[in-house]
Design a protein around this motif. Sequence first.
Motif, short mmCIF file in Angstrom:
data_model
loop_
_atom_site.label_atom_id
_atom_site.label_comp_id
_atom_site.label_asym_id
_atom_site.label_seq_id
_atom_site.Cartn_x
_atom_site.Cartn_y
_atom_site.Cartn_z
N PHE A 119 -20.08 -9.66 11.55
CA PHE A 119 -20.14 -9.43 10.10
C PHE A 119 -18.75 -9.40 9.49
O PHE A 119 -18.46 -10.09 8.52
N PHE A 120 -17.88 -8.60 10.07
CA PHE A 120 -16.57 -8.40 9.43
C PHE A 120 -15.54 -9.43 9.83
O PHE A 120 -14.63 -9.73 9.05
N GLU A 121 -15.70 -10.00 11.01
CA GLU A 121 -14.65 -10.92 11.44
C GLU A 121 -14.91 -12.36 11.01
O GLU A 121 -13.98 -13.10 10.75
N THR A 122 -16.17 -12.74 10.94
CA THR A 122 -16.40 -14.15 10.60
C THR A 122 -17.10 -14.37 9.27
O THR A 122 -17.02 -15.45 8.70
N ILE A 123 -17.84 -13.36 8.77
CA ILE A 123 -18.56 -13.58 7.52
C ILE A 123 -17.86 -12.97 6.31
O ILE A 123 -17.76 -13.59 5.27
N PHE A 124 -17.40 -11.77 6.48
CA PHE A 124 -16.82 -11.04 5.37
C PHE A 124 -15.55 -11.72 4.87
O PHE A 124 -14.75 -12.21 5.67
N PRO A 125 -15.35 -11.74 3.55
CA PRO A 125 -14.14 -12.38 3.01
C PRO A 125 -12.89 -11.65 3.49
O PRO A 125 -12.92 -10.43 3.68
N LYS A 126 -11.83 -12.40 3.62
CA LYS A 126 -10.61 -11.79 4.13
C LYS A 126 -9.93 -10.89 3.09
O LYS A 126 -9.30 -9.90 3.44
N GLU A 127 -10.07 -11.24 1.82
CA GLU A 127 -9.43 -10.42 0.80
C GLU A 127 -10.37 -9.27 0.43
O GLU A 127 -11.25 -9.41 -0.39
N LEU A 128 -10.12 -8.14 1.07
CA LEU A 128 -10.94 -6.96 0.81
C LEU A 128 -10.60 -6.35 -0.53
O LEU A 128 -9.46 -6.46 -1.00
N PRO A 129 -11.58 -5.68 -1.16
CA PRO A 129 -11.25 -4.86 -2.33
C PRO A 129 -10.28 -3.78 -1.89
O PRO A 129 -10.50 -3.11 -0.87
N LYS A 130 -9.21 -3.60 -2.65
CA LYS A 130 -8.22 -2.59 -2.26
C LYS A 130 -8.43 -1.32 -3.08
O LYS A 130 -8.39 -1.35 -4.32
N PRO A 131 -8.59 -0.21 -2.41
CA PRO A 131 -8.93 1.04 -3.11
C PRO A 131 -7.74 1.78 -3.69
O PRO A 131 -7.92 2.81 -4.35
N ASP A 132 -6.52 1.27 -3.51
CA ASP A 132 -5.32 2.04 -3.90
C ASP A 132 -5.30 2.41 -5.37
O ASP A 132 -4.98 3.54 -5.74
N ARG A 133 -5.64 1.42 -6.19
CA ARG A 133 -5.62 1.67 -7.63
C ARG A 133 -6.54 2.85 -7.98
O ARG A 133 -6.18 3.73 -8.77
N PHE A 134 -7.72 2.84 -7.41
CA PHE A 134 -8.70 3.89 -7.67
C PHE A 134 -8.18 5.25 -7.19
O PHE A 134 -8.24 6.25 -7.91
N PHE A 135 -7.64 5.28 -6.00
CA PHE A 135 -7.08 6.52 -5.45
C PHE A 135 -6.04 7.10 -6.39
O PHE A 135 -6.01 8.30 -6.68
N GLN A 136 -5.21 6.21 -6.86
CA GLN A 136 -4.11 6.60 -7.73
C GLN A 136 -4.64 7.17 -9.05
O GLN A 136 -4.13 8.18 -9.54
N GLN A 137 -5.68 6.55 -9.57
CA GLN A 137 -6.27 7.05 -10.81
C GLN A 137 -6.83 8.46 -10.63
O GLN A 137 -6.67 9.32 -11.50
N VAL A 138 -7.50 8.67 -9.50
CA VAL A 138 -8.05 10.00 -9.24
C VAL A 138 -6.91 11.01 -9.14
O VAL A 138 -6.95 12.09 -9.75
N GLN A 139 -5.92 10.64 -8.37
CA GLN A 139 -4.73 11.47 -8.21
C GLN A 139 -4.14 11.89 -9.57
O GLN A 139 -3.92 13.07 -9.83
N SER A 140 -3.94 10.90 -10.43
CA SER A 140 -3.37 11.17 -11.75
C SER A 140 -4.26 12.09 -12.56
O SER A 140 -3.78 13.04 -13.22
#
Lengths: 207, 207
Positions: A119-140
């Motif tokens: 699933f993750f190695e051959t089917i899933f897209p390589k560019e994953l959604p990155k959660p950093d922006r969201f984390f940062q918003q919560v932090q702020s």
Amino acid sequence: MDKPEIQDDSSEQRIFDAAHEVFVQKGLHGAKMQEIADRAGINKALLHYYYRSKEKLYETVVRAVINRVLPVLRDLLESDKPLLEKIDYFIHFYLQTVSKNPFVPLFLINEMNKNPDHFFETIFPKELPKPDRFFQQVQSAVEAGEIKPITPQHLIVNVISMCIFPILARPMLGVILGMQAHDMRAFLNQREVEIRSFVHAALRPAP
Amino acid sequence: MDKPEIQDDSSEQRIFDAAHEVFVQKGLHGAKMQEIADRAGINKALLHYYYRSKEKLYETVVRAVINRVLPVLRDLLESDKPLLEKIDYFIHFYLQTVSKNPFVPLFLINEMNKNPDHFFETIFPKELPKPDRFFQQVQSAVEAGEIKPITPQHLIVNVISMCIFPILARPMLGVILGMQAHDMRAFLNQREVEIRSFVHAALRPAP
DNA sequence: GTCTATAAAGGGATAGAC
DNA sequence: GTCTATCCCTTTATAGAC
């Protein structure tokens, strides 16, 4: 412009649509090529003409499903909208999508659990959604005192859980809570506002 | 005294254990009788000697799983403990149980979705957990101003969702949140306290 | 491209010896 | 109770005609 793909009724397309329906409802092993052929209104041999094997056809379907679901998650994690607005939109959109395709979440969850490597190695897209922006918003938001302190990872998991799980467990909920199909539809329709107010309440800063 | 059944290693028991393992991980169609026999260390023919058919063996497993899971839900709904205490205990117990058998929830959810009639009409126990006591407790707590007004059905669904869904979606969470197996275990261990405080915060009466 | 017919493999179930 | 051998139906996959 919801669907950029041409909605032709070529055999290839009809096969794909039928396969989508059957695989999503019955899984890889539960689905039979004969049923897919019947539903597409063509012959079994033609399945192999367009898609070489059952596995290949299955993989095509899995990939399509992922690519339809992922953008919403990506938007939740990466977009620049204000935090609560993003969460509300996510709840709204996921509930709406999922109520139209109730078997899709279960299908994906099965796939990722039964065969995670594939699933993750051959089917899933390589560019994953990155959660950093969201984390940062919560932090702020926490630092600004707009919301109660919370681990962003748990917040996001809580929200997604409350949106998707009830669909997965719907048959059981119906039985336990004593709801007929009609009550259940009403209940699921209420969830958008209920989840939103539950999340907002949980995030209220302590007085 | 967790397991009243005798834990012998008779062939019948070994077959059941093997079948449990394989069916829970692969589902009815994904499981093969040969694999069950191999894992039990006996011959395929013996499966049919003890359990007449694959279906029968499967049904035995489903029934056993249900009977292990249901009492906890029953306790949440029917016992007389104070509301918040019950919820906390439920969270604790379900997370603990489920972390030991991560495939069980998915197994049950599949079963009830793929074959709801068979599941509820012939396998599921007739004496359902009755939610009335729980509803009444929520009602009282709201009227006493101890918690914010909330629909009891949604409260219970929210709690169960946050407990179980992360286990179902674990592979995806690992990838999206960038966690290795080790971090993921830590994360899931934190959930008990996180869910509890999230729920308590959501239920705080408005000032 | 689409079909019919058939090969080939897989897997559940049984017969019969021990 | 337990095994080996085998049956036979289901299902995937291919060959070859049109």
